[in-house]
Write a protein that holds these residues in place. Structure first.
Motif: not given
Length: 288
Positions: A69, A110, A113-114, A118-119, A198-200, A212, A277, A280
């Motif tokens: 990131l 991605n 975050r994707y 992480a989720a 996924l985020p957002e 990863r 998570s 996120l």
């Protein structure tokens, strides 16, 4: 899911077996008897196991590097850096076909975050085996085998018998096991996360990430694992062959070593990661 109840009754045995080699009083006996420790006709795999490699960061050979990131270095410093690794893939490179490169690039653009890890989504097979968390094998006599993972309280049943046709796709797939001599051969099919948030609020057709770095397999994959206990009884050879004609030009194989935790208190602790998570996945909905 035949045998789950019986498997639960031997869960305590798994921890006891895992700590067998840590007792000074039993050390000499353990060294002599480990190779002969069996349950019925099969070697005894009961115990808590863990890898000692960087495959979860990248299964291919890789140098040490910064946090993927852009803001990672500023926020985390060296804590968020990627450790170097020799890789676990035979030949060093996964043989993606040309069509698969687009999804691979999307994943790589991605990370982190994707990444399903992480989720706190279930990791799938084989990734669950080499995440930086231990897992426990619970084995009875001639029955199904249970594998329990510290990460996200994941688990899977190894259905001992002929390979069948799974009824549906699931995050962890459906696993079938057979003994090839003293080697446990596990075939896992139908790993399909389906539609994933996924985020957002981004929604995509999910795939099983292998690390990863964004390497992946699809629900068309056949994953064949081979667990072979060493004569010492405290580590085993772990080999995974993945065939997925939809994204690979040929089957390919990973190899690594699994180590039994021999401390007297060897056990799985809780890593229920859903609360970790939520920011996120849903942080964009939190009022400033």
């Amino acid at each position: 899911m035949r045998g789950i109840i019986r498997l639960a009754t031997v869960a305590a045995t798994a921890v006891a077996v895992a700590s067998l080699g840590s007792s000074p009083a039993l050390a000499d006996h353990h060294e002599e008897a480990a190779a002969m420790d069996r349950i019925g006709d099969a070697p005894n795999f009961n115990g808590v196991w863990q890898v000692m490699n960087s495959a979860n960061w990248n299964v291919e050979p890789h140098s040490a590097g910064p946090n993927p990131l852009p803001e990672g270095d500023r926020l985390l410093g060296a804590i968020g850096a990627v450790p170097a690794g020799l890789g676990v893939v035979e030949g060093g490179e996964i043989p993606y076909n040309e069509e698969a490169q687009e999804r691979l690039q999307y994943n790589q653009e991605n990370v982190i975050r994707y990444d399903p890890e992480a989720a706190c989504y279930l990791p799938g097979i084989p990734r669950a085996t080499y995440m930086p968390h231990p897992f426990q094998i619970v084995q009875g006599d001639g029955d199904d085998i249970l594998m329990v993972y510290e990460y996200a309280s994941a688990n899977r049943v190894i259905h001992m018998g002929e390979v069948g046709i799974p009824p549906i796709d699931t995050w962890m797939g459906t696993s079938y096991g057979q003994w090839d001599g003293d080697t446990l051969v596990v075939t896992t099919l139908a790993q399909g996360p389906g539609l994933v948030k996924l985020p957002e609020g981004v929604m995509v057709d999910g795939v099983t990430w292998l690390d990863r770095a964004g390497n992946y397999l699809t629900n068309h994959a056949t994953v064949v694992e081979r667990f072979t206990l060493d004569e010492s009884g405290d580590h085993m050879d772990y080999s995974v062959t993945i065939e997925d004609p939809s994204i690979y030009t040929a089957p390919w194989t990973m190899n690594m070593t699994l180590y039994r935790l021999v401390e007297e208190d060897a056990q799985l602790l809780e890593f229920k990661c859903v609360p970790f998570s939520e920011n996120l996945l849903y942080g964009d909905l939190i009022a400033e």
